[in-house]
Write a protein that holds these residues in place. Structure first.
Motif, PDB file in Angstrom:
ATOM      1  N   ARG A  33       0.836  -1.196   0.000  1.00  0.00           N
ATOM      2  CA  ARG A  33       0.000   0.000   0.000  1.00  0.00           C
ATOM      3  C   ARG A  33       0.869   1.243   0.000  1.00  0.00           C
ATOM      4  O   ARG A  33       1.934   1.269   0.612  1.00  0.00           O
ATOM      5  CB  ARG A  33      -0.911  -0.008   1.218  1.00  0.00           C
ATOM      6  N   VAL A  34       0.405   2.277  -0.701  1.00  0.00           N
ATOM      7  CA  VAL A  34       1.140   3.536  -0.829  1.00  0.00           C
ATOM      8  C   VAL A  34       0.198   4.696  -0.534  1.00  0.00           C
ATOM      9  O   VAL A  34      -0.926   4.722  -1.039  1.00  0.00           O
ATOM     10  CB  VAL A  34       1.707   3.720  -2.265  1.00  0.00           C
ATOM     11  N   VAL A  35       0.649   5.628   0.277  1.00  0.00           N
ATOM     12  CA  VAL A  35      -0.045   6.893   0.478  1.00  0.00           C
ATOM     13  C   VAL A  35       0.916   7.968  -0.013  1.00  0.00           C
ATOM     14  O   VAL A  35       2.026   8.091   0.499  1.00  0.00           O
ATOM     15  CB  VAL A  35      -0.405   7.137   1.956  1.00  0.00           C
ATOM     16  N   ALA A  36       0.513   8.710  -1.010  1.00  0.00           N
ATOM     17  CA  ALA A  36       1.365   9.760  -1.567  1.00  0.00           C
ATOM     18  C   ALA A  36       0.900  11.125  -1.068  1.00  0.00           C
ATOM     19  O   ALA A  36      -0.298  11.381  -0.971  1.00  0.00           O
ATOM     20  CB  ALA A  36       1.325   9.714  -3.095  1.00  0.00           C
TER      21      ALA A  36
ATOM     22  N   ALA B  93       0.939   7.880  -6.202  1.00  0.00           N
ATOM     23  CA  ALA B  93       0.687   6.608  -5.520  1.00  0.00           C
ATOM     24  C   ALA B  93       0.719   5.474  -6.526  1.00  0.00           C
ATOM     25  O   ALA B  93      -0.298   4.978  -6.975  1.00  0.00           O
ATOM     26  CB  ALA B  93      -0.647   6.663  -4.781  1.00  0.00           C
ATOM     27  N   GLU B  94       1.906   5.066  -6.889  1.00  0.00           N
ATOM     28  CA  GLU B  94       2.112   3.990  -7.844  1.00  0.00           C
ATOM     29  C   GLU B  94       2.843   2.851  -7.156  1.00  0.00           C
ATOM     30  O   GLU B  94       3.338   2.987  -6.041  1.00  0.00           O
ATOM     31  CB  GLU B  94       2.954   4.491  -9.026  1.00  0.00           C
ATOM     32  N   ARG B  95       2.952   1.754  -7.855  1.00  0.00           N
ATOM     33  CA  ARG B  95       3.698   0.596  -7.351  1.00  0.00           C
ATOM     34  C   ARG B  95       5.118   1.043  -7.012  1.00  0.00           C
ATOM     35  O   ARG B  95       5.780   1.703  -7.805  1.00  0.00           O
ATOM     36  CB  ARG B  95       3.739  -0.490  -8.424  1.00  0.00           C
ATOM     37  N   THR B  96       5.578   0.664  -5.832  1.00  0.00           N
ATOM     38  CA  THR B  96       6.913   1.033  -5.382  1.00  0.00           C
ATOM     39  C   THR B  96       7.662  -0.214  -4.954  1.00  0.00           C
ATOM     40  O   THR B  96       7.108  -1.075  -4.274  1.00  0.00           O
ATOM     41  CB  THR B  96       6.829   2.009  -4.186  1.00  0.00           C
TER      42      THR B  96
END
Length: 85
Positions: free
Chosen positions: A31-34, A40-43
């Motif tokens: 999960r990403v919170v930008a 908020a992309e795949r990291t």
């Protein structure tokens, strides 16, 4: 992602190349919170023992083969960042 087959080929080649170069995956596709201008992309976050080791792993023949397989299959934002203690 414009070509899932190219990404699949990359995903078969890249992990062994990174591991052979001493890399340890710390985060992948969670999960990403930008915030602010972030996207908020795949990291994927990979740790190496040194900046130089990370650069060498990226430049290795095995990882370069993975990049050829990926070619234009995805749009990437790739960085090697020196850490701090």
């Amino acid at each position: 992602m414009s070509d899932p087959e190219k990404l699949a080929a990359y995903n078969k080649l890249a992990p062994p190349a990174v591991k052979a170069g001493g890399g340890r995956v710390l985060a992948r596709a969670g999960r990403v919170v930008a915030h602010d201008a972030g996207i908020a992309e795949r990291t994927v976050l990979i740790e190496f023992d040194s900046f130089e080791q990370a650069v060498a792993a990226h430049e290795s023949a095995a990882y370069q083969e993975a990049l050829v397989a990926l070619s234009d299959g995805v749009e990437r934002d790739f960085r090697i960042v020196e850490g701090s203690d």
